[in-house]
Design a protein around this motif. Structure first.
Motif, PDB file in Angstrom:
ATOM      1  N   LYS A 285       0.804  -1.153  -0.039  1.00  0.00           N
ATOM      2  CA  LYS A 285      -0.084   0.074  -0.200  1.00  0.00           C
ATOM      3  C   LYS A 285       0.834   0.994  -0.057  1.00  0.00           C
ATOM      4  CE  LYS A 285      -3.730   2.717   0.555  1.00  0.00           C
ATOM      5  NZ  LYS A 285      -4.339   2.892  -0.615  1.00  0.00           N
ATOM      6  N   GLY A 286       0.808   2.174  -0.757  1.00  0.00           N
ATOM      7  CA  GLY A 286       1.207   3.336  -1.199  1.00  0.00           C
ATOM      8  C   GLY A 286       0.396   4.465  -0.808  1.00  0.00           C
ATOM      9  N   SER A 287       1.076   5.800  -0.938  1.00  0.00           N
ATOM     10  CA  SER A 287       0.184   6.941  -0.431  1.00  0.00           C
ATOM     11  C   SER A 287      -0.714   7.284  -1.671  1.00  0.00           C
ATOM     12  CB  SER A 287       1.116   8.170  -0.142  1.00  0.00           C
ATOM     13  OG  SER A 287       2.069   8.505  -1.452  1.00  0.00           O
ATOM     14  N   ASN A 288      -0.801   6.672  -2.813  1.00  0.00           N
ATOM     15  CA  ASN A 288      -1.592   6.812  -4.034  1.00  0.00           C
ATOM     16  C   ASN A 288      -1.513   5.501  -4.793  1.00  0.00           C
ATOM     17  OD1 ASN A 288       0.825   7.368  -5.746  1.00  0.00           O
ATOM     18  ND2 ASN A 288       0.932   9.634  -4.605  1.00  0.00           N
ATOM     19  N   ARG A 289      -2.391   5.579  -6.065  1.00  0.00           N
ATOM     20  CA  ARG A 289      -2.413   4.530  -6.686  1.00  0.00           C
ATOM     21  C   ARG A 289      -1.170   4.291  -7.398  1.00  0.00           C
ATOM     22  NH1 ARG A 289      -6.636   2.333 -10.137  1.00  0.00           N
ATOM     23  NH2 ARG A 289      -5.768   1.550 -12.080  1.00  0.00           N
ATOM     24  N   LYS A 290      -0.319   5.026  -7.864  1.00  0.00           N
ATOM     25  CA  LYS A 290       1.066   5.304  -8.659  1.00  0.00           C
ATOM     26  C   LYS A 290       1.847   4.579  -7.728  1.00  0.00           C
ATOM     27  CE  LYS A 290       4.475   7.900 -11.304  1.00  0.00           C
ATOM     28  NZ  LYS A 290       4.664   9.109 -11.957  1.00  0.00           N
ATOM     29  N   GLU A 291       2.063   4.968  -6.712  1.00  0.00           N
ATOM     30  CA  GLU A 291       3.251   4.573  -5.519  1.00  0.00           C
ATOM     31  C   GLU A 291       2.577   3.083  -5.354  1.00  0.00           C
ATOM     32  OE1 GLU A 291       4.900   5.491  -1.185  1.00  0.00           O
ATOM     33  OE2 GLU A 291       3.863   7.012  -2.026  1.00  0.00           O
ATOM     34  N   THR A 292       1.540   2.666  -5.014  1.00  0.00           N
ATOM     35  CA  THR A 292       0.966   1.539  -4.778  1.00  0.00           C
ATOM     36  C   THR A 292       1.502   0.191  -5.869  1.00  0.00           C
ATOM     37  OG1 THR A 292      -0.848   2.019  -3.418  1.00  0.00           O
ATOM     38  CG2 THR A 292      -0.933  -0.216  -4.532  1.00  0.00           C
ATOM     39  N   PHE A 293       1.350   0.734  -7.148  1.00  0.00           N
ATOM     40  CA  PHE A 293       1.873   0.129  -8.143  1.00  0.00           C
ATOM     41  C   PHE A 293       3.106  -0.016  -8.293  1.00  0.00           C
ATOM     42  CE2 PHE A 293      -2.475   0.866 -10.784  1.00  0.00           C
ATOM     43  CZ  PHE A 293      -3.099  -0.194 -10.136  1.00  0.00           C
ATOM     44  N   ARG A 294       3.953   0.788  -7.931  1.00  0.00           N
ATOM     45  CA  ARG A 294       5.432   0.947  -7.943  1.00  0.00           C
ATOM     46  C   ARG A 294       5.867  -0.011  -6.972  1.00  0.00           C
ATOM     47  NH1 ARG A 294       6.659   5.764  -6.720  1.00  0.00           N
ATOM     48  NH2 ARG A 294       6.549   6.717  -8.677  1.00  0.00           N
ATOM     49  N   ASN A 295       5.115  -0.015  -5.631  1.00  0.00           N
ATOM     50  CA  ASN A 295       5.575  -1.015  -4.553  1.00  0.00           C
ATOM     51  C   ASN A 295       5.443  -2.403  -5.086  1.00  0.00           C
ATOM     52  OD1 ASN A 295       6.417   0.929  -2.989  1.00  0.00           O
ATOM     53  ND2 ASN A 295       4.456   1.201  -1.929  1.00  0.00           N
ATOM     54  N   VAL A 296       4.287  -2.726  -5.673  1.00  0.00           N
ATOM     55  CA  VAL A 296       3.916  -3.928  -6.362  1.00  0.00           C
ATOM     56  C   VAL A 296       5.093  -4.538  -7.218  1.00  0.00           C
ATOM     57  CG1 VAL A 296       2.303  -5.338  -7.771  1.00  0.00           C
ATOM     58  CG2 VAL A 296       1.420  -3.594  -5.950  1.00  0.00           C
ATOM     59  N   LEU A 297       5.526  -3.753  -8.055  1.00  0.00           N
ATOM     60  CA  LEU A 297       6.389  -4.075  -9.143  1.00  0.00           C
ATOM     61  C   LEU A 297       7.905  -4.231  -8.395  1.00  0.00           C
ATOM     62  CD1 LEU A 297       5.527  -1.858 -11.925  1.00  0.00           C
ATOM     63  CD2 LEU A 297       4.991  -4.410 -11.722  1.00  0.00           C
ATOM     64  N   LEU A 298       8.190  -3.275  -7.370  1.00  0.00           N
ATOM     65  CA  LEU A 298       9.814  -3.258  -6.997  1.00  0.00           C
ATOM     66  C   LEU A 298       9.755  -3.480  -5.540  1.00  0.00           C
ATOM     67  CD1 LEU A 298      10.561   0.163  -8.737  1.00  0.00           C
ATOM     68  CD2 LEU A 298      10.930  -2.222  -9.574  1.00  0.00           C
ATOM     69  N   LYS A 299       9.003  -3.421  -4.820  1.00  0.00           N
ATOM     70  CA  LYS A 299       9.347  -3.426  -3.168  1.00  0.00           C
ATOM     71  C   LYS A 299       9.128  -5.093  -2.765  1.00  0.00           C
ATOM     72  CE  LYS A 299       7.499  -2.115   1.005  1.00  0.00           C
ATOM     73  NZ  LYS A 299       6.281  -1.188   1.987  1.00  0.00           N
ATOM     74  N   THR A 300       9.855  -5.492  -1.762  1.00  0.00           N
ATOM     75  CA  THR A 300       9.945  -6.748  -1.197  1.00  0.00           C
ATOM     76  C   THR A 300       9.145  -6.946  -0.170  1.00  0.00           C
ATOM     77  OG1 THR A 300      12.095  -7.345  -2.050  1.00  0.00           O
ATOM     78  CG2 THR A 300      11.139  -8.674  -0.367  1.00  0.00           C
ATOM     79  N   PRO A 301       7.989  -7.754   0.265  1.00  0.00           N
ATOM     80  CA  PRO A 301       7.112  -7.634   1.517  1.00  0.00           C
ATOM     81  C   PRO A 301       8.393  -7.842   2.701  1.00  0.00           C
ATOM     82  CG  PRO A 301       7.099  -9.666   0.156  1.00  0.00           C
ATOM     83  CD  PRO A 301       7.845  -8.781  -0.849  1.00  0.00           C
ATOM     84  N   GLU A 302       7.742  -6.926   3.662  1.00  0.00           N
ATOM     85  CA  GLU A 302       8.448  -6.853   4.740  1.00  0.00           C
ATOM     86  C   GLU A 302       7.899  -7.722   5.828  1.00  0.00           C
ATOM     87  OE1 GLU A 302       8.614  -3.029   6.106  1.00  0.00           O
ATOM     88  OE2 GLU A 302       9.665  -2.416   4.334  1.00  0.00           O
TER      89      GLU A 302
END
Length: 404
Positions: A285-302
């Motif tokens: 979950k990001g602060s907006n839709r764009k950040e959420t999708f960026r996290n989906v693509l790049l972020k590793t779950p903590e």
């Protein structure tokens, strides 16, 4: 979808009476109704999802809503599984299109989760719900349906305490991959033993204690962070869809990238759901839709605390490359073999008579006084109330977490 499903029984609109409005969503209004002729005392009410044709503004929106509603009806007509809804009947007039499904008085998993003190479930409870959801998804995949809308709000709690998936308007028909071994995680209801009363115990009989509690798993703080054509397909073993569908926090990387997707999107969503049940929040979950999708693509779950078999399962389900994701090759069978589900008696899953939460039975007698004609009520219902933040009834805890 094939036309092999039997025609759904037609309901008589004149006989249907509304007991109350259960909510309003993108597909119209959901009523709790009863048949005033066949069930005058409302002892067996059911849910009626109603698309009000006259309330749809544009012609394009009307066609899309009508298409999605009729698609959901087609899907429901083919379902025969204890953790999936059945189509009880349909009704249509110039004003509305309605379809009836069994009523689930326990609300949804989202509400249930947020009623917990820490807004999280214990690993044994997560195992119970994931196992039943896995069975439901496996059945859908076996008939070529990708669900594509798994989230806590779409997991309803039956009167028995078992789950039911809901809302199939975003589902999609796909050709199953040839290498997938379609093994039913749970046979149809009529294939279960007729009587097992002397073997019925509590949840621990079918879900033995796993090792994660011994590893000192720390719970998170009680906080919750609160369709277009894409690229050319390159998928030879089976079929993919290019639709951009789903809930932002649950959407799979391949959907965001527009690579085309197939059944593995449901396994990704299962991993997100498991994470949310464990920590009370979604991982990307990001602060907006764009950040959420960026996290989906790049972020590793903590993950918090020591690694456990549950966090290992989640990590394998949240593999960003769908071809490496757990369940991609052999579907639900592959996921059932994970250590987290070790000891689960899949064939006896529906025999659990004391699930973690069982909703109290409602007194339908108090509701009949509000019975109204559905069509008349739609006319007077200019702005139906949104889905409630919580069901009207309180949950009854038949089994404490300590008993698992």
């Amino acid at each position: 979808m094939e036309s092999s499903a039997p025609p759904s029984p037609e309901l008589r609109l004149d006989n249907l009476r509304s007991l109350k409005v259960l909510g309003k969503g993108g597909m119209g209004t959901v009523f709790l109704v009863h048949d005033a002729l066949a069930d005058p005392s409302a002892r067996s009410p059911f849910a009626l999802k109603v698309l009000d044709k006259s309330s749809i503004n544009s012609h394009h929106t009307n066609l899309d809503a009508d298409r999605r509603a009729r698609w959901e009806i087609q899907v429901l007509a083919r379902l025969c599984h204890p953790f999936l809804p059945s189509l009880l009947g349909t009704v249509e007039s110039d004003q509305l299109l309605g379809w009836a499904v069994p009523y689930c008085p326990g609300g949804d998993l989202h509400v249930l989760l947020h009623r917990q003190v820490d807004r999280v479930f214990s690993p044994p409870v997560i195992r119970f719900y994931l196992a039943e959801i896995l069975c439901a998804l496996d059945h859908l995949h076996s008939i070529g349906i990708a669900y594509r809308d798994l989230k806590p709000e779409n997991v309803l709690i039956q009167q028995s305490g078992h789950v039911t998936l809901t809302d199939f308007d975003l589902s999609h028909k796909l050709k199953p991959k040839s290498i997938r071994t379609a093994i039913s995680s749970a046979p149809a209801q009529d294939n279960f033993p007729e009587t097992r009363s002397k073997n019925r115990r509590n949840l621990t009989r079918w879900f033995p204690a796993a090792s994660e509690n011994k590893k000192g798993l720390k719970k998170a703080k009680s906080a919750r962070v609160s369709p277009v054509s894409r690229r050319k397909l390159s998928f030879s073993n089976g079929e993919k869809s290019n639709s951009f569908v789903g809930t932002e926090e649950y959407v799979a990387p391949e959907v965001v990238r527009g690579d085309g997707h197939e059944f593995a999107v449901d396994w990704w969503a299962l991993g997100i759901l498991a994470y949310e049940m464990l920590y009370g929040t979604t991982p990307f979950k990001g602060s907006n839709r764009k950040e959420t999708f960026r996290n989906v693509l790049l972020k590793t779950p903590e993950f918090i605390g020591k690694r456990t078999v549950l966090t290992d399962l989640i990590e394998r389900l949240l593999e960003k490359d769908p071809t490496k994701r757990l369940g991609y090759v052999r579907g639900a069978c592959e996921i059932r073999e994970h250590e987290f589900f070790r000891g689960v008696r899949w064939d006896l899953l529906t025999e659990v008579v004391r699930p973690p939460f069982i909703p109290p039975r409602e007194d339908g007698g108090d509701l009949t006084a509000s019975g109204k004609d559905i069509a008349d009520y739609l006319c007077s219902l200019k702005s139906p109330p949104p889905f409630p933040a919580s069901p009207s009834s309180e949950y009854q805890r038949n089994v404490s977490y300590g008993e698992f």
